[in-house]
Motif scaffolding. Structure first.
Motif, short mmCIF file in Angstrom:
data_model
loop_
_atom_site.label_atom_id
_atom_site.label_comp_id
_atom_site.label_asym_id
_atom_site.label_seq_id
_atom_site.Cartn_x
_atom_site.Cartn_y
_atom_site.Cartn_z
N ALA A 1 0.83 -1.21 0.00
CA ALA A 1 0.00 0.00 0.00
C ALA A 1 0.87 1.26 0.00
O ALA A 1 0.54 2.25 -0.66
CB ALA A 1 -0.92 -0.01 1.21
N SER B 1 -5.50 0.17 -2.53
CA SER B 1 -4.69 -0.87 -1.90
C SER B 1 -5.58 -1.91 -1.25
O SER B 1 -6.73 -1.64 -0.91
CB SER B 1 -3.76 -0.25 -0.85
N SER C 1 -4.38 -1.32 5.79
CA SER C 1 -3.46 -0.74 4.80
C SER C 1 -3.83 0.69 4.46
O SER C 1 -2.94 1.55 4.30
CB SER C 1 -3.46 -1.58 3.52
#
Length: 330
Positions: A27, A151, A163
């Motif tokens: 991410a 992400s 994330s």
């Protein structure tokens, strides 16, 4: 244990942790691809802000927003967090013309923030948004829409903000760091907002804050005074030393407990004048020196006192190792 629960081996726990961290690393890598001219524009908008950066966000975004606001505030950008739910019931008065609003919503569709937008627009307050993409209500309304990218959440259900919150936090830190560079923010500036911490004590505490400065109590003798007079002054001064001065009150030497042991070992007569037994060119500092630097000087020279002198060589005070350690200086 619930029927739906399962026992994981230590190896499985470790593998799960590593997988979660790697997902969040991905991410962050995706976030770096989102840093472009919009990021620079956000920095410009914050630098031009005559008021405060007001950060808002709901739920986990709000928790991250509190940290972002705290980081801004401690690094030279006046900032505070405003809860979007409370803002709709009066707290929106915290926001005034001249401020900049940084609104966080991963989906870009937070209802609580949506209700605030008409008032924000009416006040003419610049709006910077942080969301995963530019398709939501919030980024569409924003003057500058910062994005995180799509992400995957580290949560096995792909639902709990993990994330995305890590990326949001990193983006907030990136803004703060860029602004630190732009403002030429120094460690001394940082210490001014952290006076209660160890760093604050290290950077803000000066010799003058800790030194013994009452002139009538400072141990001092003339250079032609006999050694036995110096012993009397040292005993009363309780600093383990006495300063030696000439007839113009300028410091010419120092006589310490260590010097006393050495002269006694040599059998020197107590009538010997101080000029013959004192240590010349004593270590000294000025009162504006950082206390931490004074401590470093003591440690480097294996001494436990420093004289504090003015530019003309006159004694102003004495500072000891005990004074520094008692104040928590490191």
């Amino acid at each position: 244990m619930k029927q739906s629960e399962q026992t994981l081996s230590h190896e499985q726990f470790i593998r799960t942790a590593i997988d979660a961290i790697n997902t969040e690393k991905a991410a962050l890598t995706l976030l770096t691809e989102q840093i472009d001219a919009r990021f620079a524009a956000a920095c410009d908008a914050i630098l031009a802000c005559a008021g405060r950066v007001v950060v808002t966000g709901m739920g986990k975004s709000g928790l991250v927003g509190r940290k972002i606001a705290a980081t801004f505030a401690s690094t030279g950008t006046p900032s505070f967090f405003m809860h979007p739910g409370e803002a709709g019931h009066g707290d929106l008065g915290m926001l005034v013309p001249g401020d900049v609003l940084l609104a966080i919503s991963n989906s870009g569709e937070s209802d609580e923030i949506k209700m605030l937008l008409p008032v924000i627009k009416r006040l003419g307050i610049p709006l910077i948004s942080i969301s995963r993409d530019q398709r939501g209500m919030l980024p569409t309304a924003a003057d500058i829409a910062l994005t995180l990218g799509h992400s995957e959440e580290a949560c096995p259900l792909k639902l709990a903000p993990t994330s995305s919150t890590t990326a949001t936090l990193a983006l907030g830190d990136a803004l703060a760091v860029a602004l630190v560079h732009a403002r030429n923010f120094t460690s001394e500036d940082f210490a001014l907002s952290h006076p209660a911490g160890a760093l604050g004590r290290q950077l803000l505490t000066r010799v003058e804050d800790l030194m013994h400065s009452r002139q009538e109590q400072l141990p001092r003798v003339r250079e032609d005074a006999p050694l036995h007079d110096a012993l009397f002054v040292m005993s009363n001064g309780r600093l383990g030393m006495t300063v030696v001065e000439d007839d113009s009150d300028r410091v010419v030497g120092i006589f310490t407990d260590g010097d006393l042991r050495r002269v006694l070992e040599k059998g020197i007569d107590l009538k010997t004048p101080m000029r013959d037994v004192m240590s010349r060119q004593p270590r000294h500092v000025n009162k504006t020196m950082r206390a931490s630097d004074a401590l470093s000087l003591m440690n480097a020279n294996s001494i436990s006192q420093l004289l504090v002198m003015d530019d003309d060589g006159h004694l102003q005070a004495v500072i000891t190792l005990h004074d520094l350690l008692q104040a928590g200086v490191k």
